[in-house]
Write an enzyme that holds these catalytic residues in place. Structure first.
Site, PDB file in Angstrom:
ATOM      1  N   GLY A  80      -3.818   3.806  -5.899  1.00  0.00           N
ATOM      2  CA  GLY A  80      -3.560   4.385  -4.588  1.00  0.00           C
ATOM      3  C   GLY A  80      -4.820   4.438  -3.749  1.00  0.00           C
ATOM      4  N   ASP A  81      -4.624   4.518  -2.449  1.00  0.00           N
ATOM      5  CA  ASP A  81      -5.744   4.710  -1.538  1.00  0.00           C
ATOM      6  C   ASP A  81      -5.240   5.457  -0.312  1.00  0.00           C
ATOM      7  OD1 ASP A  81      -8.721   3.631  -1.200  1.00  0.00           O
ATOM      8  OD2 ASP A  81      -7.780   3.737   0.768  1.00  0.00           O
ATOM      9  N   SER A  82      -6.102   6.299   0.248  1.00  0.00           N
ATOM     10  CA  SER A  82      -5.706   7.122   1.386  1.00  0.00           C
ATOM     11  C   SER A  82      -6.744   7.059   2.493  1.00  0.00           C
ATOM     12  CB  SER A  82      -5.519   8.589   0.957  1.00  0.00           C
ATOM     13  OG  SER A  82      -4.526   8.714  -0.022  1.00  0.00           O
TER      14      SER A  82
END
Length: 245
Positions: free
Chosen positions: A82-84
């Site tokens: 994941g990445d935000s």
């Protein structure tokens, strides 16, 4: 039970999975995020998906090259990445890294509505034993019984079976801390290491006035999104659970 690899060193992503009944194996991707961001020309949301896929593929390559002992005996593995990024005024706000940059970010976003984007990538790896059994060929010394197949599978390398990506977004109304509160927050160094210079599961939680959407997206990993991806690839979500419920 299907083992899960989390391609991230994020404590919040790991805790989200653990709270959801999954105790992941941690393999950090070591992807150069800044280099990918500098060359990217799409939207902020698309960038988070591209980053999550890059992280997933980097970890997949490492598992295929040399699977860690924690995956020994597994014939199927799920990799989650994941990445935000926080979007404000059409631009991405990542991890500020310094006190000066944190002050700049907060001077812009305090009292404003922003968008927190989280990209998710899920991959399924399987072992594919290359043997007479796997090819459907049998002989006097290769009867392909259950124990033979199990032994061959356990020693076979992994290969990528499926990979899917999906992103989610939540609107975040940022609060307006006093100058003294902001300096105290900066002194914790928490905002240096999180997208948008704040996180709702730490000191920064007091400085977020409202969320419109999935709060897990803001923490970096939406379990409903991950479940959709896992299910779309033909797996049963409860098969990933490793902790007693």
């Amino acid at each position: 039970m299907i083992p899960v690899v989390l391609a991230s060193q994020s404590p919040s992503r790991r805790q989200i999975l653990r709270d959801g009944g999954i105790d992941p194996v941690i393999i950090v991707s070591e992807v150069d995020e800044r280099a990918l961001e500098d060359d990217f020309t799409g939207s902020v949301g698309e960038l988070t998906t591209a980053l999550s896929e890059a992280k997933a593929r980097a970890v997949i390559d490492r598992i295929i090259g040399s699977a860690p002992p924690a995956l020994e005996g597994a014939d199927t593995v799920v990799v989650i990445a994941g990445d935000s990024l926080l979007e404000f005024d059409g631009r991405a706000i990542g991890k500020p890294g310094t006190a000066e940059r944190t002050r700049d970010v907060w001077s812009a976003i305090a009292g404003q509505w922003t968008q927190l984007h989280s990209g998710h990538t899920v991959a399924v790896l399987i072992r594919t034993p290359q043997s007479n059994c796997a090819a459907g060929l049998t002989g006097a010394d290769d009867r392909c019984d259950g124990s033979d197949r199990a032994a061959r599978t356990a020693s076979a390398p992994f290969e990528l079976s499926a990979l899917r990506s999906k992103r989610s977004a939540t609107s975040v109304l940022i609060g307006s801390p006093s100058p003294e509160e902001l300096e105290a927050y900066i002194a914790t160094e928490e905002p240096f290491h999180v997208a948008g210079a704040l996180t709702i599961d730490g000191f920064g939680g007091a400085f977020v006035d409202r969320l419109d959407g999935d709060h897990l997206t803001v923490l970096g990993l939406s379990l409903p999104v991950v479940r959709d991806l896992v299910t779309d690839m033909g797996l049963f979500w409860p098969d990933l659970w490793t902790l007693p419920r």
